[in-house]
Scaffold this motif. Structure first.
Motif, PDB file in Angstrom:
ATOM      1  N   LEU A  78      -9.572 -68.586  66.817  1.00 22.89           N
ATOM      2  CA  LEU A  78     -11.101 -69.672  66.932  1.00 22.89           C
ATOM      3  C   LEU A  78     -10.369 -70.743  67.511  1.00 22.89           C
ATOM      4  O   LEU A  78     -10.937 -71.450  68.512  1.00 22.89           O
ATOM      5  CB  LEU A  78     -11.785 -69.859  65.619  1.00 22.89           C
ATOM      6  N   ILE A  94     -11.977 -71.808  71.136  1.00 22.86           N
ATOM      7  CA  ILE A  94     -13.231 -72.936  71.074  1.00 22.86           C
ATOM      8  C   ILE A  94     -12.588 -74.383  71.731  1.00 22.86           C
ATOM      9  O   ILE A  94     -11.540 -74.979  71.093  1.00 22.86           O
ATOM     10  CB  ILE A  94     -13.614 -73.032  69.579  1.00 22.86           C
ATOM     11  N   VAL A 122     -21.085 -71.101  69.801  1.00 24.57           N
ATOM     12  CA  VAL A 122     -20.524 -69.885  68.896  1.00 24.57           C
ATOM     13  C   VAL A 122     -21.771 -69.491  68.094  1.00 24.57           C
ATOM     14  O   VAL A 122     -22.260 -70.173  67.335  1.00 24.57           O
ATOM     15  CB  VAL A 122     -19.316 -70.276  68.047  1.00 24.57           C
ATOM     16  N   SER A 165     -15.078 -72.731  62.907  1.00 26.47           N
ATOM     17  CA  SER A 165     -15.538 -72.750  64.327  1.00 26.47           C
ATOM     18  C   SER A 165     -15.907 -74.436  64.462  1.00 26.47           C
ATOM     19  O   SER A 165     -15.851 -75.059  65.353  1.00 26.47           O
ATOM     20  CB  SER A 165     -16.743 -72.068  64.495  1.00 26.47           C
ATOM     21  N   ALA A 202     -17.022 -76.506  67.775  1.00 22.75           N
ATOM     22  CA  ALA A 202     -18.214 -75.732  68.153  1.00 22.75           C
ATOM     23  C   ALA A 202     -19.663 -76.261  68.009  1.00 22.75           C
ATOM     24  O   ALA A 202     -19.844 -76.821  67.064  1.00 22.75           O
ATOM     25  CB  ALA A 202     -18.030 -74.331  67.816  1.00 22.75           C
ATOM     26  N   ILE A 213     -18.830 -67.394  72.480  1.00 20.68           N
ATOM     27  CA  ILE A 213     -18.214 -66.545  71.540  1.00 20.68           C
ATOM     28  C   ILE A 213     -19.338 -66.035  70.399  1.00 20.68           C
ATOM     29  O   ILE A 213     -20.162 -66.959  69.958  1.00 20.68           O
ATOM     30  CB  ILE A 213     -17.132 -67.339  70.536  1.00 20.68           C
TER      31      ILE A 213
END
Ligand SMILES: Cc1ncc(COP(=O)(O)O)c(C=O)c1O
Length: 413
Positions: free
Chosen positions: A79, A83, A89, A105, A110, A139
């Motif tokens: 991640l 990211i 995400v 995340s 994110a 993602i």
């Protein structure tokens, strides 16, 4: 001089969903001498680990190697390397480890979108696909086997949709890899993370990962050279990077695992030996044979639990073969039962988290712990402890039901 005794290490039967008992061959491998991390004798072992990991992940990906640290180190490495601030995400959550994906995340900036379903269920793939079409995330991060609820999310349809919609699919297969099918290429998974302490029968401390060229492209695009000072050779050490973490920077880790062997961290030699032996054990057993073994012991355990008169938790259709969740009967203190199992029998089972805390027990059938004698012992021990707690169980039925599963199986092979 202060005298400190050697710690007392009792013998245990570990039937939690990780860590699990380590195969004696793995323990022996860990006791072999340390090699320098650039010693050809060691780099040869690294190469073999990569090749074996590709077979276990069922992938032709170029990259398959372990990240040092526990399983979340693998998750964080993937991640952190993908990211960038503000990236969308999407995280479908059906248990505790979906929340872990969200938390990691979020830390890397994110824009998080979540979907939730009740614990004990999994998502209808269509629901996730609709959401991907609506949000268009960079993602999708999802757990394959939710250890907290004993459920397993089917991934193939989601994988196909992600590929068509140009979304990267990141999968936490920590509880499933090596115990049940994880078909990285067949299911179009872009990055997948496993864990050594579960179905790989090794200690905690390494997270095997694999990722494809779609992921690598993003990672390499983040390798920016500042002020033009870096030559290709120096790139590794001098390049300015937009990946915030040094430890979890997959562009550096893959350089270290490439033929170039560019220095990053000091490799955890003994853990590489452990992983190598754990993978060798899996491939010697055969992947399909190993999955069948996990199913067999799961079935014996689940039938035994039900024969005792207890209820399994969660939708049986979505059950993962490596974790069996049992509803704690009304009026029973879940923790006292676990304590007595440990004190009287040396057996460890697990409780759960969040809304399921105190409501279910989780029993693992993973890797080296996934054996007939362990299943029979945990059933006998649990029955005895419940009787002592005044629970009205069907006495003597559980072990017999499990033995029935084993004798039926013996007739088929
Ligand atoms: C499905 C799943 N994901 C992630 C993790 C986190 O692993 P670790 O505790 O090794 O960092 C676990 C641990 O139990 C897990 O079961």
């Amino acid at each position: 001089m202060m005298k400190i005794n050697q710690p007392y290490i009792p013998m245990r039967t570990i039937m939690t969903p990780g860590p699990v008992e380590v195969d004696p061959r793995v323990l022996r491998a860990m006791g072999t001498p340390i090699l320098g991390q650039f010693d050809p004798a060691f780099t040869n072992i690294m190469n073999e680990v990569m090749e074996m990991l590709k077979q276990v992940f069922k992938t032709k990906n170029r990259w398959a190697f372990p990240v040092d640290g526990t399983s979340r180190a693998g998750i964080e490495a993937v991640l952190a390397s993908l990211i960038e601030k503000g990236d969308k995400v999407l995280i479908p959550i059906y248990g505790r480890f979906g929340h872990l994906l969200t938390e990691i995340s979020e830390r890397y900036g994110a824009e998080i979108h979540t979907l939730e379903c009740p614990w004990g269920e999994v998502f209808e793939p269509k629901m996730i696909i609709e959401e991907i079409k609506k949000i268009r995330p960079k993602i999708v991060a999802i757990v394959h086997g939710e250890t907290s609820t004993g459920c397993m999310q089917p991934l193939e349809e989601i994988g196909k949709a992600c590929r068509e919609l140009d979304t990267l699919l990141v999968v936490d297969a920590v509880a499933s890899l090596g115990g049940t099918n994880v078909d990285v290429d067949g299911w179009f998974l872009d990055a997948v993370i496993g864990g050594t302490q579960k179905c790989l029968s090794a200690p905690s401390g390494m997270a095997p990962i694999t990722y494809n060229e779609r992921v690598e492209k993003v990672i390499l695009s983040r390798k920016k050279v500042e002020r033009g000072i870096a030559t290709d050779k120096d790139l590794h050490t001098f390049a300015h990077r937009s990946i915030i973490s040094n430890y979890f920077d997959l562009s550096q880790l893959q350089d270290y695992w490439s033929e170039r062997r560019l220095n990053h961290h000091t490799e955890a030699t003994s853990m590489i030996y452990a992983l190598h032996e754990g993978l060798r054990l899996i491939l010697e057993e055969g992947l399909e044979e190993r999955f069948t073994r996990h199913k067999l012991h799961e079935q014996a355990l689940a039938n035994g639990i039900e024969a005792m008169g207890l209820k399994l938790f969660g939708n049986r259709q979505s059950k993962i073969p490596t974790v069996t969740c049992v509803t704690v009967p009304d009026g029973v203190d879940a923790d006292i039962v676990r304590q007595q199992l440990l004190q009287e029998f040396g057996i460890e089972i697990a409780g759960s988290f969040g809304p399921l805390q105190g409501k279910i027990w989780r029993i693992g059938t993973m890797g080296h712990s996934c054996r007939k004698e362990n299943v029979l012992f945990v059933l006998a021990g649990l029955e005895a402890v419940l009787i002592r707690q005044g629970v009205n169980v069907n006495r003597g039925e559980a072990v017999q039901a499990a033995l029935d599963v084993y004798s039926k199986y013996a007739m088929t092979v």
